[in-house]
Design a protein around this motif. Structure first.
Motif, PDB file in Angstrom:
ATOM      1  N   ILE A  12       0.864  -1.188   0.000  1.00  0.00           N
ATOM      2  CA  ILE A  12       0.000   0.000   0.000  1.00  0.00           C
ATOM      3  C   ILE A  12       0.901   1.238   0.000  1.00  0.00           C
ATOM      4  CG2 ILE A  12      -1.751   1.259   1.307  1.00  0.00           C
ATOM      5  CD1 ILE A  12      -2.327  -1.542   2.662  1.00  0.00           C
ATOM      6  N   ARG A  13       0.585   2.190  -0.875  1.00  0.00           N
ATOM      7  CA  ARG A  13       1.418   3.383  -0.943  1.00  0.00           C
ATOM      8  C   ARG A  13       0.593   4.590  -0.528  1.00  0.00           C
ATOM      9  NH1 ARG A  13       6.006   1.635  -3.043  1.00  0.00           N
ATOM     10  NH2 ARG A  13       6.887   3.701  -2.860  1.00  0.00           N
ATOM     11  N   PHE A  14       1.252   5.504   0.138  1.00  0.00           N
ATOM     12  CA  PHE A  14       0.528   6.707   0.537  1.00  0.00           C
ATOM     13  C   PHE A  14       1.465   7.895   0.506  1.00  0.00           C
ATOM     14  CE2 PHE A  14       1.965   7.571   4.945  1.00  0.00           C
ATOM     15  CZ  PHE A  14       2.820   6.496   5.077  1.00  0.00           C
ATOM     16  N   LYS A  15       0.860   9.061   0.587  1.00  0.00           N
ATOM     17  CA  LYS A  15       1.626  10.297   0.501  1.00  0.00           C
ATOM     18  C   LYS A  15       1.611  10.967   1.859  1.00  0.00           C
ATOM     19  CE  LYS A  15       2.326  14.322  -2.208  1.00  0.00           C
ATOM     20  NZ  LYS A  15       3.148  14.629  -1.049  1.00  0.00           N
ATOM     21  N   PRO A  16       2.693  10.818   2.597  1.00  0.00           N
ATOM     22  CA  PRO A  16       2.692  11.423   3.923  1.00  0.00           C
ATOM     23  C   PRO A  16       2.781  12.956   3.821  1.00  0.00           C
ATOM     24  CG  PRO A  16       4.766  10.304   3.506  1.00  0.00           C
ATOM     25  CD  PRO A  16       3.961  10.202   2.257  1.00  0.00           C
ATOM     26  N   PRO A  17       2.170  13.655   4.766  1.00  0.00           N
ATOM     27  CA  PRO A  17       2.223  15.115   4.708  1.00  0.00           C
ATOM     28  C   PRO A  17       3.662  15.603   4.904  1.00  0.00           C
ATOM     29  CG  PRO A  17       1.330  14.370   6.810  1.00  0.00           C
ATOM     30  CD  PRO A  17       1.451  13.161   5.947  1.00  0.00           C
ATOM     31  N   GLY A  18       4.037  16.598   4.128  1.00  0.00           N
ATOM     32  CA  GLY A  18       5.350  17.201   4.313  1.00  0.00           C
ATOM     33  C   GLY A  18       6.471  16.455   3.638  1.00  0.00           C
ATOM     34  N   ILE A  19       6.167  15.270   3.102  1.00  0.00           N
ATOM     35  CA  ILE A  19       7.212  14.493   2.459  1.00  0.00           C
ATOM     36  C   ILE A  19       6.875  14.391   0.982  1.00  0.00           C
ATOM     37  CG2 ILE A  19       8.138  12.161   2.262  1.00  0.00           C
ATOM     38  CD1 ILE A  19       8.109  12.064   5.270  1.00  0.00           C
ATOM     39  N   SER A  20       7.854  14.573   0.140  1.00  0.00           N
ATOM     40  CA  SER A  20       7.556  14.571  -1.276  1.00  0.00           C
ATOM     41  C   SER A  20       7.464  13.142  -1.794  1.00  0.00           C
ATOM     42  CB  SER A  20       8.624  15.349  -2.039  1.00  0.00           C
ATOM     43  OG  SER A  20       9.753  14.560  -2.205  1.00  0.00           O
ATOM     44  N   GLY A  21       6.572  12.925  -2.717  1.00  0.00           N
ATOM     45  CA  GLY A  21       6.395  11.595  -3.281  1.00  0.00           C
ATOM     46  C   GLY A  21       5.644  10.698  -2.320  1.00  0.00           C
ATOM     47  N   ASP A  22       5.430   9.442  -2.742  1.00  0.00           N
ATOM     48  CA  ASP A  22       4.723   8.544  -1.851  1.00  0.00           C
ATOM     49  C   ASP A  22       5.691   7.530  -1.274  1.00  0.00           C
ATOM     50  OD1 ASP A  22       5.268   7.092  -4.079  1.00  0.00           O
ATOM     51  OD2 ASP A  22       3.233   6.356  -4.410  1.00  0.00           O
ATOM     52  N   MET A  23       5.231   6.869  -0.231  1.00  0.00           N
ATOM     53  CA  MET A  23       6.065   5.840   0.378  1.00  0.00           C
ATOM     54  C   MET A  23       5.194   4.631   0.662  1.00  0.00           C
ATOM     55  SD  MET A  23       6.553   7.364   4.209  1.00  0.00           S
ATOM     56  CE  MET A  23       7.135   5.845   4.970  1.00  0.00           C
ATOM     57  N   GLN A  24       5.863   3.505   0.825  1.00  0.00           N
ATOM     58  CA  GLN A  24       5.099   2.296   1.111  1.00  0.00           C
ATOM     59  C   GLN A  24       4.679   2.286   2.561  1.00  0.00           C
ATOM     60  OE1 GLN A  24       7.056  -1.411   0.286  1.00  0.00           O
ATOM     61  NE2 GLN A  24       5.301  -2.594   0.975  1.00  0.00           N
ATOM     62  N   LEU A  25       3.423   1.902   2.789  1.00  0.00           N
ATOM     63  CA  LEU A  25       2.967   1.731   4.156  1.00  0.00           C
ATOM     64  C   LEU A  25       3.576   0.433   4.680  1.00  0.00           C
ATOM     65  CD1 LEU A  25       1.177   2.395   6.577  1.00  0.00           C
ATOM     66  CD2 LEU A  25      -0.679   1.204   5.457  1.00  0.00           C
ATOM     67  N   LEU A  26       4.578   0.590   5.509  1.00  0.00           N
ATOM     68  CA  LEU A  26       5.273  -0.577   6.055  1.00  0.00           C
ATOM     69  C   LEU A  26       5.084  -0.574   7.558  1.00  0.00           C
ATOM     70  CD1 LEU A  26       8.751  -0.860   4.303  1.00  0.00           C
ATOM     71  CD2 LEU A  26       6.889  -2.505   4.248  1.00  0.00           C
ATOM     72  N   ILE A  27       4.851  -1.755   8.082  1.00  0.00           N
ATOM     73  CA  ILE A  27       4.755  -1.878   9.531  1.00  0.00           C
ATOM     74  C   ILE A  27       5.842  -2.841   9.960  1.00  0.00           C
ATOM     75  CG2 ILE A  27       3.275  -2.545  11.440  1.00  0.00           C
ATOM     76  CD1 ILE A  27       0.890  -1.856   9.639  1.00  0.00           C
ATOM     77  N   THR A  28       6.758  -2.347  10.736  1.00  0.00           N
ATOM     78  CA  THR A  28       7.920  -3.172  11.086  1.00  0.00           C
ATOM     79  C   THR A  28       8.068  -3.293  12.597  1.00  0.00           C
ATOM     80  OG1 THR A  28       9.270  -1.180  10.946  1.00  0.00           O
ATOM     81  CG2 THR A  28       9.230  -2.600   9.013  1.00  0.00           C
ATOM     82  N   PRO A  29       7.169  -4.095  13.213  1.00  0.00           N
ATOM     83  CA  PRO A  29       7.334  -4.292  14.640  1.00  0.00           C
ATOM     84  C   PRO A  29       8.611  -5.088  14.908  1.00  0.00           C
ATOM     85  CG  PRO A  29       5.577  -5.691  13.780  1.00  0.00           C
ATOM     86  CD  PRO A  29       6.082  -4.879  12.642  1.00  0.00           C
ATOM     87  N   THR A  30       9.363  -4.680  15.893  1.00  0.00           N
ATOM     88  CA  THR A  30      10.609  -5.375  16.193  1.00  0.00           C
ATOM     89  C   THR A  30      10.422  -6.249  17.428  1.00  0.00           C
ATOM     90  OG1 THR A  30      11.291  -3.554  17.586  1.00  0.00           O
ATOM     91  CG2 THR A  30      11.980  -3.478  15.286  1.00  0.00           C
ATOM     92  N   ALA A  31      11.365  -7.154  17.612  1.00  0.00           N
ATOM     93  CA  ALA A  31      11.335  -7.996  18.812  1.00  0.00           C
ATOM     94  C   ALA A  31      11.397  -7.110  20.047  1.00  0.00           C
ATOM     95  CB  ALA A  31      12.499  -8.973  18.781  1.00  0.00           C
TER      96      ALA A  31
END
Lengths: 226, 453, 245
Positions: B395-414
């Motif tokens: 899923i890609r989205f356009k975060p406010p204040g950041i140019s272009g879109d980025m992938q919606l990544l969820i990276t929970p760590t141990a």
């Protein structure tokens, strides 16, 4: 078959009921000897349960002393008293009080789990023996709600005996049972009393049972009348 | 005590629906926090990587004292000259925690195409260092989209191109430069000025990749150089998208007629060391006779966007975390209170059989532990599954204040999961203790008779 | 009929007020002439001295102007020789020898010290600003009209100017340059020691513009205008395609 197991000296106990204090025991003295099979008889409200609770160390007298093998139970700290109950006293309740999620074997095993010094193998043997003693060997893996009332009380008896207590206290153990079952349960208790030499002290208001026991203690209004 | 655990587990089955509800509340709470936290972790690493590597702040930015505030208005006075650069580099080279050092010149000016000019903010970079930074594993992992030019190749690949520059996409668009060096295929720039009003002006502007950069020299006079657009890139921040330019340090120094740089950046092997190392290095640099200030990347003055965003995300996570914690605590409290109430007589029976108060408490705590651990495990599975599904869905989205879109990544760590467990499990036990303690302290006879009544 | 009389009276009153306060555009047009805003060609030289943080830098330009166009060629220091700023109306081109194409630059951009690019060419406030006379004040002992100027377009040198034009000679004697939000950021005073003859008419011509930084009064930039003279310049001189080649 001698020696005092339990001795009550001038025991007073009353309960608060709202603003008023209701006396349950009024200077009661009593002695139970090793191996005795004693029935405690009295009308309801006569103080039978209170007396059993004091003897079992789950309640404290207002005055007087309750001695179990010479030890004043009321003076013991809570953990000591717990240990005393675990090792010297077996309880049988009117409403059986079995743990519904544990099977027969596991219910009987409960008192042995407290004393960690008993190895698992010995524990297993003792539980098996106790369950056999009450004639439920075939039902060891049944859950309480798969058993009849009489069978449940047998489980309770096995649980009361499994730790080889000095004394078994039973508060109206047959009140919830029909008469045929009641006689079987009393037979069982008598048999165990004879075979194991355990002291039994049980309360009842069933006059028909009197004839079957060696000693009857009658109480009325908080004192022993005979 | 194996048997006590067995009993606890069996007891859980006694009020299945209630314990299931409680377990679900805990599991969802945990999964929710895991996802939210995983998202926050991803955003943090994205913003950090962008700030450190792509905005070239470095983990540590070294400015002449006062330079951070004043270099933009008085560049000559607050820059680091060649001798100072050499000494800073020497001190940084002696620090084993520093992975890479870079020099940057920042300046402003106007970029012209022969018809019009657009204001720019330029960064002069050392192409070789730049290539290493953009290829850094951290950058490639976290923000590969922004590290790659939209068109063209990194500056370092054009050593033969005189005045090679990279333009942000917005700046290239404003200048009508739709083609870059590689796409021009050696066409010589048109001589003279295009007729900007002519109908084919757009095509003629795009015919070459040539731009003129004008700016005030450090001496204070107007200067200009020719530039050749070799790549077009996206900036990490939307607000810089229309006016950012990256040139070679040497080229920009030529424009501003200086040998100075605005700041130097140190890239560390370990992100987490920036804050601790900043004062150490500053002291060392000062001892070396350099009047400089060292700022870690998470200094608000250096990366206001990073600090501001993280502050906001932190508050959101904290707020939701408090809500989740409250929900988990309350459902646990409710469940255990009811459980104890239902089993009052049983507690009495256990006590009569000789269980001590502590052992009773232990039974309930085991029960709570079993319920919580099972729920947390289920939550972890649920959270992990959702995170994996979201990540796989690209899923890609356009975060406010950041140019272009980025992938919606969820990276929970141990680490995140363990932290959550370390908060929720003791909390659940504490709540259980609170619910059970009073009951286990009652007289046995009260326990036995109260419930019967 | 009554209405007609009323409007006639109204008209009379307006013209009476008119006689009292001169028209702002007229005033600006008059003052612009003495700062290079002349339709016919002129030439002058500029010496620019900027003091900033105690450091002084100097440069010089030869300026040729005609109407809305001006060409400023750098003559000093030597390293900047050959650089040209070409003013076509409000568009300014910077031409540097060797640079492939001229760069269009902004009038507001700092040229040197406090001087903006727009300060060295001919002044045409009448063209670039909407003016209004807002009062009368005395500047250096001279009675002057005080004007408020607002930029007509974004690409002029300043957004807002407070401008004092002397009553007797109609010369701009003082200016305060304001930011969009209305803060004074530079203050300039003007001297008119030059004289020149244009179309047979002798006029005062600006000899010095002194600009002071409002926040740092020690930073002073002086633009000295020398040797103004009427000269005819061909239109091709101001064609960007002919400049620097």
């Amino acid at each position: 078959m001698s020696g005092s197991v339990v001795k009550l000296e001038e025991v007073h106990k009353s309960y608060r009921l709202g603003q008023t204090s209701v006396p349950a025991l009024r200077g009661l003295s009593l002695e139970l000897r090793r191996g005795e099979f004693t029935a405690l008889v009295g009308a309801s409200g006569s103080g039978k349960s209170t007396l059993l609770n004091l003897v079992g160390g789950i309640d404290e007298p207002d005055s007087g002393r309750v001695l179990v093998e010479g030890t004043d139970v009321a003076t013991l700290p809570d953990d000591e008293r717990s240990r005393l109950r675990n090792q010297k006293i077996g309880f049988i309740f009117q409403s059986f009080n079995l743990v519904p999620v544990l099977d027969v074997f596991e219910n009987v095993e409960l008192p042995l789990l407290i004393n960690r010094r008993i190895p698992a193998s010995e524990r297993r043997d003792r539980v098996r023996a106790a369950v056999e003693d009450v004639g439920l060997a075939d039902f060891a893996r049944h859950l309480p709600d798969q058993l009849s009332g009489g069978q449940r009380q047998r489980v309770a008896i096995a649980r009361a005996l499994v730790a080889d207590p000095l004394l078994v206290l039973a508060d109206e153990p047959t009140a919830n049972l029909d008469s045929v079952t009641t006689h079987r349960i009393v037979d069982l208790m008598l048999e165990l009393n004879a075979r194991r030499g355990v002291t039994f002290f049980f309360s009842t208001h069933d006059e028909k049972l009197m004839s079957r026991v060696a000693r009857v203690v009658r109480i009325s209004d908080g004192t022993v009348v005979s | 005590m194996k048997d006590a655990w067995r009993l606890a587990l069996r007891n859980l089955a006694r009020n299945r629906r209630r314990n299931l509800a409680t377990g679900v509340a805990i599991a969802f709470g945990f999964a929710g926090m895991m996802l939210l936290g995983g998202y926050a972790i991803r955003i943090e690493s994205f913003l950090r990587t962008n700030a450190v590597y792509l905005q070239r702040v470095g983990h540590l930015a070294i400015y002449k004292e006062g330079g951070l505030e004043k270099a933009s208005t008085k560049p000559a006075k607050y820059g680091l000259d060649a001798a100072e650069q050499a000494r800073v580099a020497e001190v940084l080279a002696a620090e084993p925690e520093v992975e890479l050092t870079a020099r940057y010149l920042r300046g402003v000016g106007l970029a012209g195409n022969g018809c019009k000019s657009v204001p720019f903010t330029a960064l002069g970079v050392e192409p070789e260092v730049e290539a290493r930074l953009l290829g850094h594993p951290e950058v490639q992992r976290v923000s590969p989209e922004l590290a790659r030019p939209v068109r063209g190749k990194p500056l370092a690949e054009y050593p033969a191109v005189d005045g090679a520059v990279a333009l942000s996409t917005g700046l290239a668009r404003l200048l009508g430069k739709s083609r870059i060096h590689d796409e021009i295929a050696g066409a010589a720039p048109e001589a003279g000025l295009p007729d900007c009003a002519a109908p084919d002006a757009t095509a003629r502007l795009a015919a070459d990749a040539n731009v003129q950069l004008a700016g005030l020299t450090y001496g204070g006079s107007l200067s200009a150089i020719d530039g050749e657009i070799v790549n077009v890139f996206r900036t990490p921040l939307a607000e810089t998208e229309d006016g950012t330019l990256v040139a070679t340090l040497e080229g920009l120094q030529r424009l501003y007629e200086t040998d100075q740089v605005t700041y130097m950046a140190a890239f560390l092997k370990d992100d987490g060391r920036a804050k601790a190392l900043a004062p150490v290095l500053e002291r060392r640099l000062r001892e070396a006779g350099l009047a400089v200030s060292v700022y870690p990347f998470d200094d608000e003055r250096i990366s206001p966007y990073y600090v501001g965003s993280m502050g906001m995300i932190g508050s959101i996570v904290l707020f939701i975390g408090v809500l989740v914690t409250a929900v988990v605590s309350l459902s646990m409290l409710n469940a255990m209170t009811l459980t104890v109430l239902e089993r009052t007589r049983e507690i009495g029976m256990f006590r009569a059989l000789g269980f001590t108060r502590r052992q009773m408490l232990g039974l309930f705590l085991r029960e709570a532990t079993a319920l919580t651990v099972l729920a947390l495990g289920a939550g972890a599975l649920l959270g992990g599954a959702v995170a994996a599904a979201v990540n796989a869905a690209n899923i890609r989205f356009k975060p406010p204040g950041i140019s272009g879109d980025m992938q919606l990544l969820i990276t929970p760590t141990a680490g995140l999961c363990l932290t959550l467990v370390a908060i929720l499990l003791p909390l659940s036990l504490l709540v259980t203790l609170r619910a059970v303690r009073r009951r286990t302290r009652e007289r046995v006879v009260t326990l036995l008779t109260e419930a019967a009544a | 009929m009554k209405r007609h009389i009323l409007s006639l009276i109204g008209l009379l009153m307006v013209s009476a007020a008119h006689a009292e306060t001169p028209d702002a555009t007229e005033l600006l047009r008059a003052s612009d002439r003495s700062r290079g805003g002349i339709a016919s060609g002129i030439t002058w030289q500029i010496d620019l001295q900027a003091v900033e943080d105690g450091e002084t830098s100097t440069r010089a330009y030869l300026v040729k102007a005609k109407g809305n166009d001006a060409l400023a060629e750098a003559t000093a220091p030597p390293r900047n020789k050959g650089e040209v700023m070409l003013f076509n109306d409000r568009t300014i081109w910077f031409v540097k020898p060797g640079l492939r194409k001229p760069v269009s630059i902004s009038a507001r951009q700092r040229l040197s010290g406090e001087a903006a690019n727009g300060d060295i060419a001919s002044t045409n406030y009448a063209r670039d600003y909407d003016g209004a006379v807002v009062g009368e004040e005395t500047v250096n002992g001279q009675p002057a009209w005080k004007l408020e100027l607002k930029a007509k377009a974004k690409n002029v040198t300043y957004d807002r100017i407070r401008y004092w034009i002397s009553k007797d000679r109609r010369l701009g004697v003082k200016a305060e340059f304001l930011t969009v939000s209305g803060d004074v950021f530079k203050i300039a005073t003007f001297d008119y020691g030059n004289r020149m003859t244009v179309d047979g008419v002798e006029l005062d011509f600006v000899s010095r513009m002194t600009i002071t930084d409002a926040s740092q009064p020690s930073d002073i930039t002086t633009i000295t205008f020398r040797e103004p003279k009427a000269e005819s310049h061909p239109a091709s001189l101001f064609n960007i395609n002919n400049v620097g080649r």
